[in-house]
Motif scaffolding. Structure first.
Motif, mmCIF file in Angstrom:
data_model
loop_
_atom_site.group_PDB
_atom_site.id
_atom_site.type_symbol
_atom_site.label_atom_id
_atom_site.label_comp_id
_atom_site.label_asym_id
_atom_site.label_seq_id
_atom_site.Cartn_x
_atom_site.Cartn_y
_atom_site.Cartn_z
ATOM 1 N N UNK A 1 0.813 -1.206 0.000
ATOM 2 C CA UNK A 1 0.000 0.000 0.000
ATOM 3 C C UNK A 1 0.845 1.254 0.000
ATOM 4 N N UNK A 2 0.154 2.398 0.019
ATOM 5 C CA UNK A 2 0.837 3.689 0.004
ATOM 6 C C UNK A 2 0.522 4.550 1.219
ATOM 7 N N UNK A 3 -0.543 4.235 1.919
ATOM 8 C CA UNK A 3 -0.989 5.067 3.021
ATOM 9 C C UNK A 3 -0.364 4.701 4.350
ATOM 10 N N UNK B 1 11.981 8.400 4.949
ATOM 11 C CA UNK B 1 12.033 6.968 4.688
ATOM 12 C C UNK B 1 10.872 6.418 3.872
ATOM 13 N N UNK B 2 10.110 7.283 3.198
ATOM 14 C CA UNK B 2 9.027 6.788 2.357
ATOM 15 C C UNK B 2 7.976 6.064 3.173
ATOM 16 N N UNK C 1 3.030 12.457 2.285
ATOM 17 C CA UNK C 1 2.203 12.101 1.133
ATOM 18 C C UNK C 1 1.317 10.900 1.456
ATOM 19 N N UNK C 2 0.173 10.794 0.772
ATOM 20 C CA UNK C 2 -0.762 9.672 0.897
ATOM 21 C C UNK C 2 -1.320 9.527 2.317
ATOM 22 N N UNK C 3 -1.375 10.618 3.059
ATOM 23 C CA UNK C 3 -1.812 10.529 4.461
ATOM 24 C C UNK C 3 -3.321 10.601 4.628
ATOM 25 N N UNK C 4 -4.036 11.028 3.582
ATOM 26 C CA UNK C 4 -5.485 11.057 3.650
ATOM 27 C C UNK C 4 -6.038 12.351 4.221
ATOM 28 N N UNK D 1 -4.327 13.623 -2.544
ATOM 29 C CA UNK D 1 -3.578 12.747 -1.640
ATOM 30 C C UNK D 1 -2.207 12.366 -2.174
ATOM 31 N N UNK D 2 -1.729 13.072 -3.210
ATOM 32 C CA UNK D 2 -0.497 12.640 -3.872
ATOM 33 C C UNK D 2 0.526 13.768 -4.026
#
Length: 335
Positions: free
Chosen positions: A221-223, A246-247, A294-297, A325-326
Motif C-alpha cells: 500500500x501507500x498510506x 524513509x518513504x 504524502x498519501x496521508x489522507x 492525496x499525492x
C-alpha cells in the motif's frame, strides 16, 4: 497544543496551523472562516512550490495561489534563481518552465536523447525521478534502468556519467531523490534497495545506509497502513550527518556517518498527526525541518515544520480538498 484556523483563498478553503497562537489571533482566525484571508500583518506561513491534483503551483504565505499551471505528477521540483521552475514531465523528461509565460523553454528527454541502446535494438523503459540544476549551468539527471547519473548542458550534451549500484533493479524504483554534494559526490536514494548511497565522481560507493525495518514485516500500500523502507529523500547536514525521509517507513531519520540514529520522528510521534509516505525533507535557514507527508489522507497535513530540538510542530499545511492525496514533492521558498 495546536490551534486550527480555516482560511478562504482563491475560492478554496484550506487549513493552516500554528502553535502558541495568541488569544487575539485565535479570535481573528475564527473570523477568517467568514471574512476571508488574514490581513498581511497576521499572515504566518511559508511560500511553497508544489504539485498536487493536476496543478503545479506556488502558494503564497497566506495559502493563496500565487502561480499555477496544469501539470501531471512529479517526484522532484526546483525553483531557479530567476524564478523559473524545473520539473519532470512524464516518465523521463526534465523541463524548465518560464515563470511569466508558463511555457516550457528547455527540455531534456532521457528516452530519446543520448540513448545507450545499440542500433536496431529497443532499450528497456527509462524513468527519471530526480534531477538537480547545478551552479555551473549544467543539470544533473539520474536515469533508471541505465543506472547512471549524468550531467548535461543546455544543448543536451553529456559532460559526465557516474554508474550507480542497484541491487534490486526496476525502472520505477532504481532511484528516488539524488543530490550533488559540495564535495562533488552524489547522495542517492535507492527506493527499491531501501538504501542511501554516496558515490564519488567515479561511481565508487564511499558511504551507504540501509534504512532499518525495525523488526517489522513489509506491508503493501501507500498510506499509513503500509510499511517498508522505500527511502525517498536524503540531505547531508552541516554536521556531516544525513537526514532522510524513509518513504513508507513513515519516519524521518538523522544518522551519523557510522550509521547511528541520533534523531528521528516516527509515525505517531507528533500530536494529532500520522505520517504516511514521508517524501521530502528540507532544512530551513532557521534550522527547522519541513517534512513532506504524502498519501496521508484527509485531515492530515501534507507539510509539517518541526523545531528539531524540541520536536515542536510550528506550522503545517493541509490542502487535501484541492490538492488531493499525492503531493509528493514541495519546496519551501525562503526569499
Amino acid at each position: 497544543m495546536l490551534q486550527m484556523s480555516r482560511f478562504q483563498s482563491s475560492s478554496r478553503p484550506f487549513l493552516l496551523y500554528r502553535v502558541g497562537m495568541p488569544g487575539c489571533l485565535r479570535r481573528l482566525a475564527c473570523l477568517v472562516c467568514f471574512l476571508g484571508a488574514l490581513p498581511a500583518w497576521a499572515q504566518d506561513g511559508h511560500r511553497v512550490a508544489l504539485q498536487g491534483g493536476d496543478q503545479l503551483m506556488i502558494l503564497a504565505a497566506d495559502g493563496s495561489t500565487e502561480w499555477q499551471r496544469k501539470w501531471g505528477g512529479i517526484h522532484d521540483l526546483h525553483v531557479l534563481p530567476n524564478g523559473n521552475l524545473m520539473v519532470q514531465e512524464g516518465a523521463a523528461a526534465v523541463v524548465e518552465i518560464d515563470k511569466d509565460s508558463k511555457d516550457v523553454i528547455w527540455k531534456y528527454d532521457s528516452r530519446s536523447q543520448n540513448t545507450t541502446a545499440k542500433k536496431g535494438t529497443t532499450e528497456k523503459p527509462i524513468e527519471v525521478h530526480t534531477f538537480q540544476p547545478l551552479p555551473n549551468g549544467k543539470v544533473m539527471i539520474a536515469e533508471t534502468t541505465r543506472k547512471r547519473i549524468i550531467e548535461v548542458d543546455r544543448d543536451g550534451k553529456v559532460h559526465s556519467e557516474v554508474p550507480l549500484q542497484v541491487d534490486h533493479p526496476h525502472p520505477h524504483t532504481d532511484t528516488r531523490l539524488a543530490r550533488k554534494l559540495d564535495n562533488g559526490h552524489y547522495l542517492v536514494c535507492h527506493e527499491g534497495d531501501g538504501t542511501v548511497r554516496e558515490y564519488d565522481a567515479a561511481g565508487k560507493v564511499v558511504w551507504e545506509y540501509q534504512v532499518p525495518m525495525f523488526g517489522r514485516q513489509a506491508a503493501g500500500g501507500h498510506g499509513p497502513e503500509a510499511f517498508g523502507n522505500k527511502v525517498f529523500s536524503a540531505v547531508r547536514l552541516e554536521n556531516g550527518n544525513t537526514l532522510m525521509g524513509t518513504g513508507n517507513g513513515h519516519s524521518v531519520l538523522e544518522v551519523q556517518p557510522d550509521g547511528e540514529i541520533v534523531w528521528s520522528i516516527q509515525q505517531n510521534e507528533l500530536p494529532g498527526i500520522r505520517l504516511a509516505w514521508v517524501t521530502t525533507v528540507q532544512v530551513l535557514e532557521n534550522g527547522n525541518r519541513v517534512i513532506g507527508n504524502c498519501h496521508a489522507g484527509p485531515g492530515q497535513p501534507i507539510l509539517i515544520e518541526i523545531e528539531p530540538k524540541t520536536k515542536k510542530v510550528v506550522w503545517t499545511l493541509d490542502r487535501f480538498e484541492d490538492l488531493g492525496n499525492n503531493v509528493s514533492n514541495s519546496v519551501v521558498l525562503e526569499d
